[in-house]
Design a protein around this motif. Structure first.
Motif, PDB file in Angstrom:
ATOM      1  N   VAL A 167      19.968   0.541   6.648  1.00 53.10           N
ATOM      2  CA  VAL A 167      19.736   1.916   7.085  1.00 53.10           C
ATOM      3  C   VAL A 167      21.037   2.710   7.044  1.00 53.10           C
ATOM      4  O   VAL A 167      21.077   3.852   6.575  1.00 53.10           O
ATOM      5  CB  VAL A 167      19.113   1.935   8.496  1.00 53.10           C
ATOM      6  N   GLU A 168      22.126   2.100   7.521  1.00 50.38           N
ATOM      7  CA  GLU A 168      23.423   2.789   7.514  1.00 50.38           C
ATOM      8  C   GLU A 168      23.904   3.066   6.093  1.00 50.38           C
ATOM      9  O   GLU A 168      24.613   4.056   5.846  1.00 50.38           O
ATOM     10  CB  GLU A 168      24.452   1.953   8.273  1.00 50.38           C
ATOM     11  N   ALA A 169      23.503   2.204   5.151  1.00 48.04           N
ATOM     12  CA  ALA A 169      23.903   2.408   3.756  1.00 48.04           C
ATOM     13  C   ALA A 169      23.071   3.494   3.084  1.00 48.04           C
ATOM     14  O   ALA A 169      23.383   3.902   1.965  1.00 48.04           O
ATOM     15  CB  ALA A 169      23.775   1.098   2.981  1.00 48.04           C
ATOM     16  N   GLY A 170      22.002   3.955   3.758  1.00 50.07           N
ATOM     17  CA  GLY A 170      21.217   5.060   3.225  1.00 50.07           C
ATOM     18  C   GLY A 170      19.793   4.736   2.848  1.00 50.07           C
ATOM     19  O   GLY A 170      19.109   5.575   2.232  1.00 50.07           O
ATOM     20  N   ALA A 171      19.302   3.556   3.196  1.00 54.57           N
ATOM     21  CA  ALA A 171      17.925   3.205   2.853  1.00 54.57           C
ATOM     22  C   ALA A 171      16.937   4.155   3.510  1.00 54.57           C
ATOM     23  O   ALA A 171      17.042   4.450   4.700  1.00 54.57           O
ATOM     24  CB  ALA A 171      17.615   1.769   3.263  1.00 54.57           C
ATOM     25  N   ASP A 172      15.992   4.646   2.726  1.00 56.04           N
ATOM     26  CA  ASP A 172      14.933   5.515   3.251  1.00 56.04           C
ATOM     27  C   ASP A 172      13.778   4.699   3.808  1.00 56.04           C
ATOM     28  O   ASP A 172      13.015   5.184   4.648  1.00 56.04           O
ATOM     29  CB  ASP A 172      14.392   6.418   2.142  1.00 56.04           C
ATOM     30  N   GLU A 173      13.646   3.476   3.312  1.00 52.41           N
ATOM     31  CA  GLU A 173      12.536   2.608   3.689  1.00 52.41           C
ATOM     32  C   GLU A 173      13.051   1.183   3.840  1.00 52.41           C
ATOM     33  O   GLU A 173      13.939   0.751   3.088  1.00 52.41           O
ATOM     34  CB  GLU A 173      11.434   2.642   2.622  1.00 52.41           C
ATOM     35  N   ILE A 174      12.489   0.471   4.798  1.00 53.75           N
ATOM     36  CA  ILE A 174      12.818  -0.932   5.019  1.00 53.75           C
ATOM     37  C   ILE A 174      11.564  -1.767   4.808  1.00 53.75           C
ATOM     38  O   ILE A 174      10.522  -1.493   5.413  1.00 53.75           O
ATOM     39  CB  ILE A 174      13.363  -1.167   6.445  1.00 53.75           C
ATOM     40  N   ASP A 175      11.656  -2.765   3.941  1.00 48.72           N
ATOM     41  CA  ASP A 175      10.554  -3.703   3.727  1.00 48.72           C
ATOM     42  C   ASP A 175      10.921  -5.005   4.438  1.00 48.72           C
ATOM     43  O   ASP A 175      11.739  -5.787   3.942  1.00 48.72           O
ATOM     44  CB  ASP A 175      10.340  -3.962   2.238  1.00 48.72           C
ATOM     45  N   MET A 176      10.356  -5.217   5.629  1.00 47.01           N
ATOM     46  CA  MET A 176      10.658  -6.422   6.408  1.00 47.01           C
ATOM     47  C   MET A 176       9.599  -7.488   6.157  1.00 47.01           C
ATOM     48  O   MET A 176       8.481  -7.190   5.755  1.00 47.01           O
ATOM     49  CB  MET A 176      10.701  -6.110   7.902  1.00 47.01           C
ATOM     50  N   VAL A 177       9.964  -8.746   6.386  1.00 48.36           N
ATOM     51  CA  VAL A 177       9.014  -9.846   6.276  1.00 48.36           C
ATOM     52  C   VAL A 177       8.759 -10.426   7.662  1.00 48.36           C
ATOM     53  O   VAL A 177       9.680 -10.563   8.465  1.00 48.36           O
ATOM     54  CB  VAL A 177       9.515 -10.956   5.337  1.00 48.36           C
ATOM     55  N   ILE A 178       7.495 -10.737   7.927  1.00 47.99           N
ATOM     56  CA  ILE A 178       7.196 -11.356   9.211  1.00 47.99           C
ATOM     57  C   ILE A 178       7.525 -12.846   9.154  1.00 47.99           C
ATOM     58  O   ILE A 178       7.641 -13.442   8.077  1.00 47.99           O
ATOM     59  CB  ILE A 178       5.719 -11.166   9.614  1.00 47.99           C
ATOM     60  N   ASP A 179       7.653 -13.445  10.312  1.00 47.48           N
ATOM     61  CA  ASP A 179       7.804 -14.892  10.447  1.00 47.48           C
ATOM     62  C   ASP A 179       6.396 -15.487  10.365  1.00 47.48           C
ATOM     63  O   ASP A 179       5.643 -15.485  11.332  1.00 47.48           O
ATOM     64  CB  ASP A 179       8.459 -15.207  11.795  1.00 47.48           C
ATOM     65  N   ARG A 180       6.039 -15.966   9.163  1.00 46.43           N
ATOM     66  CA  ARG A 180       4.687 -16.499   8.982  1.00 46.43           C
ATOM     67  C   ARG A 180       4.456 -17.746   9.827  1.00 46.43           C
ATOM     68  O   ARG A 180       3.341 -17.998  10.284  1.00 46.43           O
ATOM     69  CB  ARG A 180       4.416 -16.831   7.519  1.00 46.43           C
ATOM     70  N   GLY A 181       5.500 -18.529  10.045  1.00 42.16           N
ATOM     71  CA  GLY A 181       5.354 -19.714  10.877  1.00 42.16           C
ATOM     72  C   GLY A 181       4.938 -19.350  12.291  1.00 42.16           C
ATOM     73  O   GLY A 181       4.065 -19.989  12.887  1.00 42.16           O
ATOM     74  N   ALA A 182       5.553 -18.301  12.834  1.00 45.58           N
ATOM     75  CA  ALA A 182       5.188 -17.850  14.179  1.00 45.58           C
ATOM     76  C   ALA A 182       3.753 -17.353  14.194  1.00 45.58           C
ATOM     77  O   ALA A 182       2.974 -17.674  15.112  1.00 45.58           O
ATOM     78  CB  ALA A 182       6.140 -16.754  14.640  1.00 45.58           C
ATOM     79  N   PHE A 183       3.373 -16.567  13.188  1.00 46.15           N
ATOM     80  CA  PHE A 183       2.013 -16.033  13.155  1.00 46.15           C
ATOM     81  C   PHE A 183       0.986 -17.151  13.052  1.00 46.15           C
ATOM     82  O   PHE A 183      -0.002 -17.177  13.804  1.00 46.15           O
ATOM     83  CB  PHE A 183       1.848 -15.057  11.987  1.00 46.15           C
ATOM     84  N   LEU A 184       1.208 -18.091  12.143  1.00 48.29           N
ATOM     85  CA  LEU A 184       0.232 -19.167  11.936  1.00 48.29           C
ATOM     86  C   LEU A 184       0.174 -20.114  13.125  1.00 48.29           C
ATOM     87  O   LEU A 184      -0.821 -20.827  13.304  1.00 48.29           O
ATOM     88  CB  LEU A 184       0.565 -19.931  10.651  1.00 48.29           C
TER      89      LEU A 184
END
Length: 324
Positions: free
Chosen positions: A148-165
């Motif tokens: 974000v500080e570098a100027g990203a307009d959008e962040i694509d994050m990944v969930i912790d699938r192990g936690a979800f499952l």
């Protein structure tokens, strides 16, 4: 039980107040009819469109592409070239629209931003220990803040699938909330948050529906199928389930959330199948790059070749457009 499509969800804090209440809500969502979902997706994929509509669909699809490079061998030169292509996909045709965004690793954000400037093409950055999502929370948040500080307009994050499952839904919810907070940019618009599920690891359509609602409850701006690093990646049935989720979420809350299928979408024919599905399942409001994106590295070239064919009556040679 989940709310009806017209329910008032102002009391959602109760749903997310504890692991048990969140679990009860998510497991109370209607189950997905696997045979029905796959049959409907297959049926929608057979729809044909006329030539004039096809020309419009190709241009619309171009405006929805997140032109992506996420390789260990990425260089500043490659990212600059990709950013230039996103702004002017077909330099010989000024009527060709620009792509939606360039998607890169956080360390390449500044390079992409330097080229894109105020062109209107966004910079998206993958974050939170992409593609596995397995890292300590402070590392995930630092990863996000750096982008974000570098100027990203959008962040694509990944969930912790192990936690979800494992059923640790509240942990996943709280991580999404924290990452969205890390997208804040004081004094200007916050970066938008896309939440990647890696649907190829989620095992069932019921899990896809549950994680879609979980991410939307946590404040996702977009829900995204895949990293592109795991097979299967985006599929029509999975995207159908996600489109149903955003449609129902809007009916329940009045809030729109975008959808981004990513990985394995390579041809114009495939892209048009997705656009037909968006229109039929979620509705025409989602036929806009603010609400629907394609995560792709090779799709854009095929869209450009098909566009040239409609314009000139002949296909371009394979070396007419740059390879990404």
């Amino acid at each position: 039980m989940p709310p009806s499509p017209t329910a008032d969800l102002t009391g959602l804090s109760d749903v997310t107040a504890s692991e048990s209440s969140l679990t009860r809500f998510l497991h109370g969502l209607p189950g997905v009819d696997q045979v029905g979902a796959e049959a409907r997706a297959a049926s929608l994929a057979t729809r044909s469109i006329k030539t004039t509509a096809k020309a419009q669909a190709l241009d619309l699809a171009i405006t929805m592409v997140d032109l992506t490079t996420l390789e260990g061998q990425d260089t500043p030169g490659k990212v600059r070239a990709l950013a230039a292509k996103a702004m002017r996909p077909d330099p010989a045709d000024p009527t060709c629209p620009a792509a939606a965004a360039v998607c890169v690793y956080p360390d390449m954000v500044a390079t992409a931003k330097e080229v894109l400037g105020d062109s209107g093409v966004h910079v998206a950055a993958v974050a939170t220990a992409f593609p596995s999502g397995r890292a300590a929370m402070d590392i995930k948040l630092a990863d996000t803040r750096d982008a974000v500080e570098a100027g990203a307009d959008e962040i694509d994050m990944v969930i912790d699938r192990g936690a979800f499952l494992s059923g640790r839904y509240l942990q996943v919810f709280e991580e999404i909330v924290a990452v969205r907070e890390a997208c804040a940019r004081p004094g200007s618009e916050d970066a938008h948050l896309k939440v990647i599920f890696e649907t190829g690891e989620l095992q069932t359509y019921d899990n896809v529906r549950r994680v879609s609602w979980l991410a939307m409850l946590a404040g996702a701006h977009f829900i995204k199928t895949s990293t592109g690093k795991v097979q299967p990646a985006a599929t029509l049935p999975v995207t159908l389930v996600m489109l149903e989720a955003v449609r129902d979420f809007r009916a329940a809350t009045g809030q729109m959330v975008g959808v981004k299928p990513a990985g394995g979408i390579r041809t114009s024919k495939d892209a048009i199948k997705y656009l037909v599905m968006v229109n039929e399942v979620a509705g025409g409001d989602w036929l806009d790059p603010d609400w629907f994106r394609f995560g792709a590295s090779t799709l854009l070239n095929d869209l450009l070749m098909q566009r040239t064919k409609l314009t000139t009556g002949r296909y371009s040679g394979p070396d007419y457009f740059t390879l990404d």
